[in-house]
Scaffold this active site. Structure first.
Site, PDB file in Angstrom:
ATOM      1  CG  ASP A  17     -30.255 -48.052  80.658  1.00 21.74           C
ATOM      2  OD1 ASP A  17     -30.847 -48.569  79.614  1.00 21.74           O
ATOM      3  OD2 ASP A  17     -29.481 -48.815  81.459  1.00 21.74           O
ATOM      4  CD  GLU A  66     -27.780 -51.236  79.410  1.00 21.58           C
ATOM      5  OE1 GLU A  66     -28.610 -52.232  79.967  1.00 21.58           O
ATOM      6  OE2 GLU A  66     -26.736 -50.828  80.148  1.00 21.58           O
ATOM      7  NE  ARG A  87     -19.155 -42.739  54.219  1.00 21.03           N
ATOM      8  CZ  ARG A  87     -19.885 -41.841  54.499  1.00 21.03           C
ATOM      9  NH1 ARG A  87     -19.754 -40.600  53.438  1.00 21.03           N
ATOM     10  NH2 ARG A  87     -20.492 -41.614  55.388  1.00 21.03           N
ATOM     11  CG  HIS A 133     -16.240 -46.732  50.576  1.00 28.02           C
ATOM     12  ND1 HIS A 133     -16.774 -45.883  49.585  1.00 28.02           N
ATOM     13  CD2 HIS A 133     -15.203 -46.252  51.138  1.00 28.02           C
ATOM     14  CE1 HIS A 133     -15.966 -44.904  49.546  1.00 28.02           C
ATOM     15  NE2 HIS A 133     -15.096 -45.204  50.641  1.00 28.02           N
ATOM     16  CG  ASP A 152     -14.597 -40.054  44.609  1.00 28.81           C
ATOM     17  OD1 ASP A 152     -14.718 -41.107  43.977  1.00 28.81           O
ATOM     18  OD2 ASP A 152     -15.414 -39.744  45.493  1.00 28.81           O
ATOM     19  CE  LYS A 174     -14.394 -35.452  45.361  1.00 24.72           C
ATOM     20  NZ  LYS A 174     -15.347 -35.769  46.513  1.00 24.72           N
ATOM     21  CG  ASP A 222     -20.324 -41.642  45.125  1.00 25.09           C
ATOM     22  OD1 ASP A 222     -19.526 -42.576  45.233  1.00 25.09           O
ATOM     23  OD2 ASP A 222     -20.130 -40.365  45.523  1.00 25.09           O
ATOM     24  CB  THR A 263     -23.371 -34.189  53.435  1.00 26.80           C
ATOM     25  OG1 THR A 263     -22.667 -34.362  52.349  1.00 26.80           O
ATOM     26  CG2 THR A 263     -23.006 -34.473  54.782  1.00 26.80           C
TER      27      THR A 263
HETATM   28  C1  R5P Z   1     -16.735 -41.012  48.895  1.00 24.14           C
HETATM   29  O1  R5P Z   1     -15.422 -42.091  48.899  1.00 24.14           O
HETATM   30  C2  R5P Z   1     -17.745 -41.974  48.733  1.00 24.14           C
HETATM   31  O2  R5P Z   1     -17.794 -42.755  47.478  1.00 24.14           O
HETATM   32  C3  R5P Z   1     -19.092 -40.848  48.507  1.00 24.14           C
HETATM   33  O3  R5P Z   1     -18.689 -39.897  47.384  1.00 24.14           O
HETATM   34  C4  R5P Z   1     -19.092 -40.006  49.800  1.00 24.14           C
HETATM   35  O4  R5P Z   1     -19.212 -40.727  50.845  1.00 24.14           O
HETATM   36  C5  R5P Z   1     -20.480 -39.152  49.384  1.00 24.14           C
HETATM   37  O5  R5P Z   1     -20.474 -38.294  50.754  1.00 24.14           O
HETATM   38  P1  R5P Z   1     -21.137 -37.009  50.705  1.00 24.14           P
HETATM   39  O6  R5P Z   1     -22.654 -37.303  50.124  1.00 24.14           O
HETATM   40  O7  R5P Z   1     -21.474 -36.602  52.189  1.00 24.14           O
HETATM   41  O8  R5P Z   1     -20.570 -35.889  50.039  1.00 24.14           O
END
Ligand code: R5P
Length: 299
Positions: free
Chosen positions: A36, A38, A95, A129, A168, A191, A219, A224
């Site tokens: 199942d 588990e 996050r 993070h 960012d 952004k 980063d 993604t």
């Molecule tokens: C955001 O606060 C993180 O530091 C990364 O910039 C973010 O998680 C990246 O995500 P993605 O690759 O989906 O844009």
């Protein structure tokens, strides 16, 4: 031998490398799935009175890996181990460390609660993070920084005329840490979201100068790949020359291989916090192992 390193199924290669630093093999565990779905775990060697280090990263399938860790920790606790340390190079749900609106959970806090309540006495993570995560626990949380590991490797490329860029505003401190070591200026990508009648649009601005400069874009996470891809596009449009990327955790390397390998960049430095299969590797990807840094925390 009072220390035993056990591994879940998330990142056995890294666990094996960590154990090797201690001149040991991994402790023997058996992990399987029932019909199942588990998970069934069993510690196959005597661990009573020993200090146990369970290595489990928060990679996909993330929820399975969390449960698998909790079951391993429960098995260890019931075997009367001396202590349990969780080695979680990438901390899942990190996050989601605050409520953005009513009705939401603080997922990272809930995960911290599960971990602590199962009897873990210490957590070792890498590039959390947000530092607020340490405050979600009442036990010691070691947050290993990879800045020196990555800058040491980056310095080998002997790049001049450099600016460190954060994709960012949240990553400003990280960028400043890199810039402090590399003795460079910093630029930050800002952004905003503009909601214009039907359209949702992301407006990007660069605070600082990148024109005519080589860039190290830093980063903590690539998920993604869209943050990095947009940042690279903007930097190039703004006249940046060579672009290098340092990102500690690539959450799903096989899924973003195409995006990352097609970027107009020189190199991506990342760590082995996530397993990176041979199929997910590409020429520009330089993987730096966290094993040595983690080993020095296992004292
Ligand atoms: C955001 O606060 C993180 O530091 C990364 O910039 C973010 O998680 C990246 O995500 P993605 O690759 O989906 O844009």
């Amino acid at each position: 031998m009072n220390k035993i390193i056990l591994s879940g199924r998330s990142n056995e290669n890294l666990a094996r490398k960590i154990a090797k630093f201690k001149g040991n093999k991994l402790g023997e565990v058996s992990i399987s799935n029932f019909f199942d779905g588990e998970i069934n775990v069993e510690i196959k060697e005597p661990v009573r009175g020993k200090d146990i280090f369970i290595v489990q990263s928060g990679c996909r399938p993330v929820n399975d890996h969390i449960i698998e860790f909790l079951l391993l920790a429960d098995a260890a606790r019931r075997s009367q181990v001396g202590s349990i340390t969780l080695v979680m190079p990438y901390f899942p749900y990190s996050r989601k460390e605050k409520m953005s609106k009513p009705g939401e959970p603080i997922s990272a806090k809930a995960i911290a609660h599960f971990i602590e309540s199962i009897g873990v006495k210490k957590v070792i993570a890498c590039d959390l993070h947000s530092p607020v995560l340490q405050g979600f626990f009442n036990i010691p949380v070691v947050d290993i920084s990879t800045v020196e590991l990555f800058t040491d490797e980056f310095k080998k490329s002997k790049v001049q005329n450099l600016v460190v860029v954060s994709p960012d505003i949240g990553g400003t401190k990280r960028a400043r840490n890199y810039a402090g070591i590399l003795k460079t200026p910093v630029a930050i990508i800002e952004k905003h979201r503009n909601i214009d009648q039907n359209d949702k649009m992301k407006v990007l601005n660069i605070i600082g100068t990148v024109k005519g400069k080589n860039v190290l874009l830093v980063d903590d996470i690539i998920s993604t790949g869209s943050t990095i891809a947009e940042a690279v596009k903007l930097l190039k449009a703004d006249g940046a020359k060579k672009i290098y990327i340092a990102a500690t955790h690539i959450i799903a390397p096989e899924k973003v291989k195409d995006t990352l390998s097609n970027l107009p960049i020189e190199k991506i430095f990342t760590s082995d916090s996530m397993p990176i299969t041979d199929e997910a590797k590409f020429d520009k990807l330089k993987i730096i192992s966290l094993a040595k840094c983690i080993d020095s925390e296992i004292q």
